[in-house]
Write an enzyme that holds these catalytic residues in place. Structure first.
Site, PDB file in Angstrom:
ATOM      1  N   TYR A  73      14.883   8.441 -33.311  1.00 36.04           N
ATOM      2  CA  TYR A  73      13.500   8.242 -32.859  1.00 36.04           C
ATOM      3  C   TYR A  73      12.578   7.951 -34.039  1.00 36.04           C
ATOM      4  O   TYR A  73      11.719   7.081 -33.978  1.00 36.04           O
ATOM      5  CB  TYR A  73      13.009   9.488 -32.110  1.00 36.04           C
ATOM      6  CG  TYR A  73      11.700   9.266 -31.393  1.00 36.04           C
ATOM      7  CD1 TYR A  73      11.683   8.882 -30.057  1.00 36.04           C
ATOM      8  CD2 TYR A  73      10.486   9.410 -32.059  1.00 36.04           C
ATOM      9  CE1 TYR A  73      10.497   8.655 -29.392  1.00 36.04           C
ATOM     10  CE2 TYR A  73       9.288   9.180 -31.406  1.00 36.04           C
ATOM     11  CZ  TYR A  73       9.290   8.797 -30.073  1.00 36.04           C
ATOM     12  OH  TYR A  73       8.106   8.564 -29.434  1.00 36.04           O
ATOM     13  N   PHE A 125      -3.191 -19.176 -29.273  1.00 32.72           N
ATOM     14  CA  PHE A 125      -2.213 -19.305 -28.184  1.00 32.72           C
ATOM     15  C   PHE A 125      -2.752 -18.545 -26.975  1.00 32.72           C
ATOM     16  O   PHE A 125      -3.651 -17.718 -27.104  1.00 32.72           O
ATOM     17  CB  PHE A 125      -0.840 -18.776 -28.615  1.00 32.72           C
ATOM     18  CG  PHE A 125       0.183 -18.961 -27.529  1.00 32.72           C
ATOM     19  CD1 PHE A 125       0.525 -20.235 -27.104  1.00 32.72           C
ATOM     20  CD2 PHE A 125       0.754 -17.875 -26.888  1.00 32.72           C
ATOM     21  CE1 PHE A 125       1.431 -20.416 -26.064  1.00 32.72           C
ATOM     22  CE2 PHE A 125       1.663 -18.058 -25.850  1.00 32.72           C
ATOM     23  CZ  PHE A 125       2.009 -19.320 -25.444  1.00 32.72           C
ATOM     24  N   ASP A 126      -2.204 -18.810 -25.794  1.00 36.82           N
ATOM     25  CA  ASP A 126      -2.801 -18.242 -24.569  1.00 36.82           C
ATOM     26  C   ASP A 126      -2.841 -16.720 -24.557  1.00 36.82           C
ATOM     27  O   ASP A 126      -3.805 -16.131 -24.072  1.00 36.82           O
ATOM     28  CB  ASP A 126      -2.146 -18.812 -23.302  1.00 36.82           C
ATOM     29  CG  ASP A 126      -0.661 -18.549 -23.198  1.00 36.82           C
ATOM     30  OD1 ASP A 126      -0.080 -18.063 -24.175  1.00 36.82           O
ATOM     31  OD2 ASP A 126      -0.083 -18.830 -22.137  1.00 36.82           O
ATOM     32  N   ASP A 215      -1.369 -15.909 -37.209  1.00 33.66           N
ATOM     33  CA  ASP A 215      -0.420 -15.789 -36.105  1.00 33.66           C
ATOM     34  C   ASP A 215       0.835 -16.515 -36.580  1.00 33.66           C
ATOM     35  O   ASP A 215       0.887 -17.747 -36.629  1.00 33.66           O
ATOM     36  CB  ASP A 215      -0.989 -16.421 -34.836  1.00 33.66           C
ATOM     37  CG  ASP A 215       0.023 -16.407 -33.694  1.00 33.66           C
ATOM     38  OD1 ASP A 215       1.233 -16.301 -33.950  1.00 33.66           O
ATOM     39  OD2 ASP A 215      -0.399 -16.525 -32.534  1.00 33.66           O
ATOM     40  N   ALA A 217       4.028 -16.743 -35.554  1.00 32.47           N
ATOM     41  CA  ALA A 217       5.186 -16.935 -34.667  1.00 32.47           C
ATOM     42  C   ALA A 217       6.178 -17.969 -35.216  1.00 32.47           C
ATOM     43  O   ALA A 217       7.384 -17.748 -35.204  1.00 32.47           O
ATOM     44  CB  ALA A 217       4.708 -17.341 -33.277  1.00 32.47           C
ATOM     45  N   LYS A 258      10.555 -16.119 -31.894  1.00 35.57           N
ATOM     46  CA  LYS A 258      10.655 -17.529 -32.272  1.00 35.57           C
ATOM     47  C   LYS A 258      11.445 -17.637 -33.584  1.00 35.57           C
ATOM     48  O   LYS A 258      12.661 -17.675 -33.581  1.00 35.57           O
ATOM     49  CB  LYS A 258       9.254 -18.143 -32.436  1.00 35.57           C
ATOM     50  CG  LYS A 258       8.563 -18.441 -31.123  1.00 35.57           C
ATOM     51  CD  LYS A 258       7.875 -17.257 -30.535  1.00 35.57           C
ATOM     52  CE  LYS A 258       6.973 -17.604 -29.388  1.00 35.57           C
ATOM     53  NZ  LYS A 258       6.492 -16.402 -28.694  1.00 35.57           N
ATOM     54  N   HIS A 450      -1.243 -19.246 -15.433  1.00 32.41           N
ATOM     55  CA  HIS A 450      -0.042 -20.080 -15.302  1.00 32.41           C
ATOM     56  C   HIS A 450       1.203 -19.270 -14.978  1.00 32.41           C
ATOM     57  O   HIS A 450       2.142 -19.784 -14.404  1.00 32.41           O
ATOM     58  CB  HIS A 450       0.188 -20.896 -16.581  1.00 32.41           C
ATOM     59  CG  HIS A 450       0.196 -20.094 -17.830  1.00 32.41           C
ATOM     60  ND1 HIS A 450      -0.942 -19.525 -18.364  1.00 32.41           N
ATOM     61  CD2 HIS A 450       1.207 -19.731 -18.652  1.00 32.41           C
ATOM     62  CE1 HIS A 450      -0.627 -18.879 -19.467  1.00 32.41           C
ATOM     63  NE2 HIS A 450       0.668 -18.976 -19.658  1.00 32.41           N
TER      64      HIS A 450
HETATM   65  N1  F0G Z   1       1.466 -16.634 -30.716  1.00 30.14           N
HETATM   66  C1  F0G Z   1       2.045 -17.817 -30.505  1.00 30.14           C
HETATM   67  C2  F0G Z   1       1.689 -18.978 -31.371  1.00 30.14           C
HETATM   68  C3  F0G Z   1       2.966 -17.958 -29.469  1.00 30.14           C
HETATM   69  O1  F0G Z   1       3.522 -19.136 -29.269  1.00 30.14           O
HETATM   70  C4  F0G Z   1       3.290 -16.843 -28.667  1.00 30.14           C
HETATM   71  C5  F0G Z   1       4.236 -16.936 -27.576  1.00 30.14           C
HETATM   72  C6  F0G Z   1       2.668 -15.622 -28.939  1.00 30.14           C
HETATM   73  C7  F0G Z   1       1.764 -15.562 -29.978  1.00 30.14           C
HETATM   74  C8  F0G Z   1       2.938 -14.378 -28.140  1.00 30.14           C
HETATM   75  O2  F0G Z   1       4.182 -13.860 -28.436  1.00 30.14           O
HETATM   76  O3  F0G Z   1       5.509 -14.040 -26.328  1.00 30.14           O
HETATM   77  O4  F0G Z   1       6.216 -12.528 -28.186  1.00 30.14           O
HETATM   78  O5  F0G Z   1       4.250 -11.964 -26.810  1.00 30.14           O
HETATM   79  N2  F0G Z   1       4.639 -18.025 -27.123  1.00 30.14           N
HETATM   80  C9  F0G Z   1       5.619 -18.231 -26.099  1.00 30.14           C
HETATM   81  C10 F0G Z   1       5.708 -19.687 -25.799  1.00 30.14           C
HETATM   82  C11 F0G Z   1       5.475 -17.370 -24.882  1.00 30.14           C
HETATM   83  O6  F0G Z   1       6.368 -20.049 -24.814  1.00 30.14           O
HETATM   84  O7  F0G Z   1       5.153 -20.496 -26.540  1.00 30.14           O
HETATM   85  P1  F0G Z   1       5.084 -13.062 -27.379  1.00 30.14           P
END
Ligand code: F0G
Length: 458
Positions: A73, A125-126, A215, A217, A258, A450
């Site tokens: 843990y 990102f969304d 960010d 990713a 990613k 979406h």
């Molecule tokens: N930032 C970026 C640039 C992303 O593309 C994503 C996720 C996230 C943050 C959030 O990360 O999914 O681990 O919570 N993108 C995916 C996509 C969902 O399909 O582009 P997460």
């Protein structure tokens, strides 16, 4: 132009069966899902390009690491191994694992964003956008104008407009808890940000006293683009370039799903001691103890290995070669895409392919449906379904500049013949494009609509 397909830098050790179900079954599956491809059974999809997130194939080394997972843990060996990798690659003082990227965003927004405050970025990102909105904040996108012209071949179309950023920082002084930069810019076509631009953005944030979070990713893909395209970086390793990128920031959020090539995981890193304490308390509340952060020990191990595999330059050359190949092949048959090819996906200009469908009838959604109907291929809408929002001041609907369909390429999963099949599917849809109709919502939630919306054909 013929783009050469670089051979896969791996051989296949374990396979998973996929099926193309008959046309009538695809039609029924579409209806059942309310024409939202997020609501389908994945088994009914032949080639799944919904996302490159968590869909990569792990390596034998990663599966071996999974078996070494320490499930203690607190203070697990697996945490220490990940900590070493994260410090080595990113160089921030503090770090915590999270179960995925949006959990890191949620924790950061929960601790820093107050109602009415602004968070600038090149393009959020969304999930980042929604996490800021969920705290009453206002995400603001300040990407360069070239980003909204799909045919403009600018090599760093993810760049922030530095003049706009400086003006914004002055105008909203005292109302900006932190600033961001998304690398690569997913919402704008997987386009990279240059080191020069990162430097200028970092300087502007620092001058304004605004903490700067990246960010991250797809940071490794971004670093490889810098190596390929920016003067002075050809002889640097991708890892050195990444380290330089992060030295310009005060922290980062990252979806490890990613560029760390794992099925689940995220990271939150920063330098500030006091903020780290606050974030840690929020993490404990929402995710878990700081040495596992919502993940199993085995997941931490897989990330430790995957972070280095994601930086492997032979892998990156093949990976970015795949998107370049698919982009070139689609362009050859007249399908317009964002230029140049992005990192993790091909962004088809659905607005150009279905010019008779206006944004409020969701042309990119319509194209998603047709690709599935035609060939069992699942892409994702990045257009008005995802990004149209009422203006918080006037209530008037604001539509995104482009109606895109993203074909996100999972890492190390599909081969050249899969990509060729996708091109054939597009060719078949092209023939009957003029007859394709738009959609209207049958149901839509307020945020992140979406994912769960349902549609009716018009
Ligand atoms: N930032 C970026 C640039 C992303 O593309 C994503 C996720 C996230 C943050 C959030 O990360 O999914 O681990 O919570 N993108 C995916 C996509 C969902 O399909 O582009 P997460």
């Amino acid at each position: 132009m013929t783009v050469q397909y670089l051979p896969e830098m791996f051989r296949i050790k374990s396979v998973e069966r996929i099926r193309l179900i008959p046309r009538e079954a695809r039609e029924a599956a579409l209806k059942e899902a309310g024409y939202n491809l997020f609501l389908m059974n994945a088994e009914d999809v032949f080639i799944d390009l919904l996302t490159d997130s968590g869909t990569g194939a792990m390596s034998a080394e990663q599966w071996a690491a999974i078996m070494r997972g320490d499930e203690s843990y607190a203070g697990a060996r697996s945490f220490l191994r990940l900590k070493a990798a994260v410090e080595d690659i990113f160089g921030f003082k503090h770090f915590m694992p999270t179960h995925q990227g949006r959990a890191a965003e949620n924790i950061l927004a929960a601790c820093l964003v107050k109602p009415g405050q602004y968070v600038p970025s090149n393009m959020h990102f969304d999930t980042t956008d929604a996490n800021i909105r969920a705290r009453g904040g206002r995400p603001t996108n300040l990407v360069i104008d070239e980003a909204s012209d799909p045919s403009n071949p600018h090599p760093f179309k993810g760049n922030m407009d530095v003049a706009k950023l400086k003006a914004f920082l002055a105008e909203r002084r005292g109302q900006i808890p932190f600033g961001m930069m998304t690398v690569t810019n997913n919402a704008g076509g997987g386009q990279p940000v240059s080191m020069e631009n990162l430097k200028a953005v970092s300087a502007a944030y620092r001058e304004a006293g605004v903490p700067f979070f990246i960010d991250a990713a797809r940071y490794a893909e971004n670093a490889f683009f810098i190596k390929q395209r920016e003067a002075g970086y050809a002889d640097k390793s991708v890892k050195e370039i990444a380290r330089e990128m992060f030295s310009l920031a005060d922290g980062m959020t990252m979806s490890a799903k990613k560029d760390a090539i794992v099925n689940i995981g995220g990271l939150l890193c920063l330098n500030d001691d006091a903020l780290f304490q606050n974030l840690k308390n929020e993490l404990i509340l929402r995710e878990g103890f700081p040495t596992y952060g919502g993940l199993a020990g085995r997941d931490l191990e897989a990330i430790s290995v995957g972070l280095y595999e994601g930086l492997d330059e032979e892998y990156l050359a093949y990976r970015l070669g795949q998107t370049a190949y698919l982009t070139a092949k689609l362009n050859e048959i007249g399908v317009q895409t964002i230029q140049p090819a992005g990192g993790h996906g091909v962004y088809v200009n659905a607005g150009a392919m279905l010019p008779h469908i206006p944004p409020q009838e969701f042309p990119a959604q319509a194209l998603c449906v047709e690709l599935y109907r035609e060939g069992g291929v699942r892409g994702v809408e990045i257009g008005s379904v995802m990004f149209a929002h009422p203006d918080p001041e006037t209530g008037e609907m604001r539509y995104p500049a482009l109606e895109l369909l993203r074909l996100a390429i999972p890492r190390r999963v599909y081969t050249q013949s899969h990509l060729d099949y996708i091109v054939k599917t597009f060719a078949a849809v092209q023939v009957r494009a003029a007859g394709v109709k738009g959609y209207k919502f049958a149901y839509a939630p307020e945020l992140l609509r979406h994912f769960t919306a349902r549609f009716e054909p018009l």
